[in-house]
Design a protein around this motif. Structure first.
Motif, PDB file in Angstrom:
ATOM      1  N   ARG A   1    -108.425 -40.209   2.634  1.00  0.00           N
ATOM      2  CA  ARG A   1    -107.122 -40.844   2.422  1.00  0.00           C
ATOM      3  C   ARG A   1    -106.120 -40.409   3.482  1.00  0.00           C
ATOM      4  O   ARG A   1    -105.317 -41.221   3.970  1.00  0.00           O
ATOM      5  CB  ARG A   1    -106.596 -40.474   1.034  1.00  0.00           C
ATOM      6  CG  ARG A   1    -105.283 -41.163   0.666  1.00  0.00           C
ATOM      7  CD  ARG A   1    -104.760 -40.723  -0.691  1.00  0.00           C
ATOM      8  NE  ARG A   1    -104.269 -39.357  -0.694  1.00  0.00           N
ATOM      9  CZ  ARG A   1    -104.862 -38.326  -1.260  1.00  0.00           C
ATOM     10  NH1 ARG A   1    -106.017 -38.495  -1.904  1.00  0.00           N
ATOM     11  NH2 ARG A   1    -104.334 -37.122  -1.220  1.00  0.00           N
ATOM     12  N   LEU A   2    -106.180 -39.158   3.874  1.00  0.00           N
ATOM     13  CA  LEU A   2    -105.226 -38.619   4.837  1.00  0.00           C
ATOM     14  C   LEU A   2    -105.575 -38.946   6.280  1.00  0.00           C
ATOM     15  O   LEU A   2    -104.700 -38.913   7.150  1.00  0.00           O
ATOM     16  CB  LEU A   2    -105.125 -37.093   4.661  1.00  0.00           C
ATOM     17  CG  LEU A   2    -104.493 -36.627   3.347  1.00  0.00           C
ATOM     18  CD1 LEU A   2    -104.747 -35.147   3.116  1.00  0.00           C
ATOM     19  CD2 LEU A   2    -102.981 -36.902   3.364  1.00  0.00           C
ATOM     20  N   ALA A   3    -106.842 -39.257   6.551  1.00  0.00           N
ATOM     21  CA  ALA A   3    -107.266 -39.613   7.919  1.00  0.00           C
ATOM     22  C   ALA A   3    -108.416 -40.609   7.819  1.00  0.00           C
ATOM     23  O   ALA A   3    -109.588 -40.236   7.964  1.00  0.00           O
ATOM     24  CB  ALA A   3    -107.686 -38.363   8.695  1.00  0.00           C
ATOM     25  N   PRO A   4    -108.111 -41.873   7.568  1.00  0.00           N
ATOM     26  CA  PRO A   4    -109.169 -42.882   7.372  1.00  0.00           C
ATOM     27  C   PRO A   4    -110.113 -43.026   8.558  1.00  0.00           C
ATOM     28  O   PRO A   4    -111.281 -43.377   8.378  1.00  0.00           O
ATOM     29  CB  PRO A   4    -108.368 -44.170   7.138  1.00  0.00           C
ATOM     30  CG  PRO A   4    -107.033 -43.722   6.656  1.00  0.00           C
ATOM     31  CD  PRO A   4    -106.763 -42.432   7.358  1.00  0.00           C
ATOM     32  N   GLU A   5    -109.633 -42.752   9.773  1.00  0.00           N
ATOM     33  CA  GLU A   5    -110.477 -42.879  10.962  1.00  0.00           C
ATOM     34  C   GLU A   5    -111.256 -41.600  11.262  1.00  0.00           C
ATOM     35  O   GLU A   5    -112.011 -41.552  12.231  1.00  0.00           O
ATOM     36  CB  GLU A   5    -109.610 -43.242  12.175  1.00  0.00           C
ATOM     37  CG  GLU A   5    -108.819 -44.530  12.024  1.00  0.00           C
ATOM     38  CD  GLU A   5    -109.732 -45.727  11.859  1.00  0.00           C
ATOM     39  OE1 GLU A   5    -110.760 -45.782  12.564  1.00  0.00           O
ATOM     40  OE2 GLU A   5    -109.423 -46.599  11.019  1.00  0.00           O
ATOM     41  N   GLY A   6    -111.060 -40.573  10.456  1.00  0.00           N
ATOM     42  CA  GLY A   6    -111.704 -39.293  10.715  1.00  0.00           C
ATOM     43  C   GLY A   6    -110.787 -38.340  11.467  1.00  0.00           C
ATOM     44  O   GLY A   6    -109.665 -38.696  11.864  1.00  0.00           O
TER      45      GLY A   6
END
Length: 343
Positions: free
Chosen positions: A205-210
């Protein structure tokens, strides 16, 4: 002099205080009167007989301890740039749990005015570990996203602060509610309390792209998922395997170690290329002879301390005779900041 000696691998009762002759500084060395010695999880691994560099460089018996603060007691031949009685701190490849220790000159640094001797004793090992991870193994750029496991612990708290100095977005992971505020105070942009929410759902949720960088000392418990959550062109940095070892009792479970070893992810070079990711790992105790790395790291770290941009982790102290209690505490995973032995 007094020092802790471990004669054979085992639990906390193997940490014995003994009287020994004072060491003499060899050429290029400094003899220190030790005031405080930092306690690191690696010291527990040394005591259990599982630390490879301890086997390589010392064997049994061994005195644990990688860091100290104190005053200059004597100078070896060729050392002319330190005054007797000068307050200093530094690192040693084992032997730190002692009232006197002799170390090479390049491993000793002036005590920063902003640090107490106890804070300084718990500073170099964790901050040099964090510095090497972020500034030697990784080229940080502003706005990179970092995921830091154990963000309220010794190395984790250093990683959070250094990540923010580099202008990165830092997400900290902690394992208990009482550690959330500690990670936030260090500057973490977001904190995941994995005791109250699913870790990886929150991380996505905090970094959808990784994440550009994930820093993991947990071992088999999180390594596989840490790798999966590294973004393309990102890096997974490994510097420990804490979850493979006990939280109580002080002795490793060899059946568990065997199972965890079999569960450990293997990173195939072909997959790394196709995934466009890197896996990096290191052990600071193999780097103490690298004068240029230690000097650069400590010069920058001390500068940031003096500028007020870095703060030492909160410190809890134990007298040398209670080293076993300190080991129990750090193994429990419940501590915040650093533990330090006082002499």
């Amino acid at each position: 002099m007094r020092k802790i000696v471990v004669h054979e691998p085992g639990s906390h009762d193997k940490l014995r205080v003994e009287e020994h002759p004072d060491p003499s500084p060899a050429r290029g060395e400094v003899l220190l009167d030790v005031r405080a010695a930092g306690v690191n999880y690696a010291d527990c691994v040394v005591r259990m007989g599982l630390y490879e560099s301890a086997k390589k460089y010392v064997g049994w018996p061994i005195t644990p301890g990688f860091e100290f603060s104190g005053t200059v007691a004597a100078l070896g031949e060729g050392v002319t740039d330190l005054a007797l009685g000068a307050p200093v701190f530094g690192v040693t490849r084992f032997g730190g749990y002692a009232s006197r220790v002799a170390v090479p000159r390049h491993q000793v640094f002036p005590l920063p005015a902003r640090l107490t001797p106890e804070e300084a004793a718990g500073f170099p090992a964790v901050f040099m570990t964090a510095y090497y991870a972020l500034f030697e193994l990784v080229r940080l750029r502003p706005a990179m996203s970092l995921l830091v496991h154990s963000a309220a612990g010794g190395v984790g708290s250093a990683l959070v602060q250094l990540g923010k100095i580099a202008g990165c977005r830092v997400v900290g992971v902690v394992g208990a509610a009482h550690k959330v505020e500690a990670a936030r105070r260090l500057g973490a942009d977001a904190v995941i309390d994995k005791s109250s929410e699913p870790l990886w759902a929150a991380a996505e949720r905090l970094a959808p792209e990784g994440y550009d960088v994930i820093l993991d000392a947990n071992g088999v418990e999180t390594l596989r998922q840490s790798y999966r959550h590294v973004a393309s062109a990102g890096k997974l940095v490994v510097y420990g395997f804490h979850t493979m070892l006990p939280r109580q009792g002080g002795r490793p479970s060899y059946p568990k170690l065997a199972v965890d070893f079999l569960r450990m992810p293997r990173f195939n070079p072909l997959d790394l290329c196709n995934d466009n990711k890197s896996v990096l790992a290191f052990n600071l105790s193999y780097l103490f002879h690298r004068t240029e790395i230690l000097r650069e790291a400590m010069d920058r770290l001390i500068g940031w301390v003096e500028e007020g941009r870095l703060s030492a982790p909160p410190v809890k102290t134990f007298p040398l005779e209670r080293a076993g209690e300190a080991h129990r505490a750090i193994e429990s995973g419940s501590t915040v900041g650093k533990l330090v032995l006082t002499l």
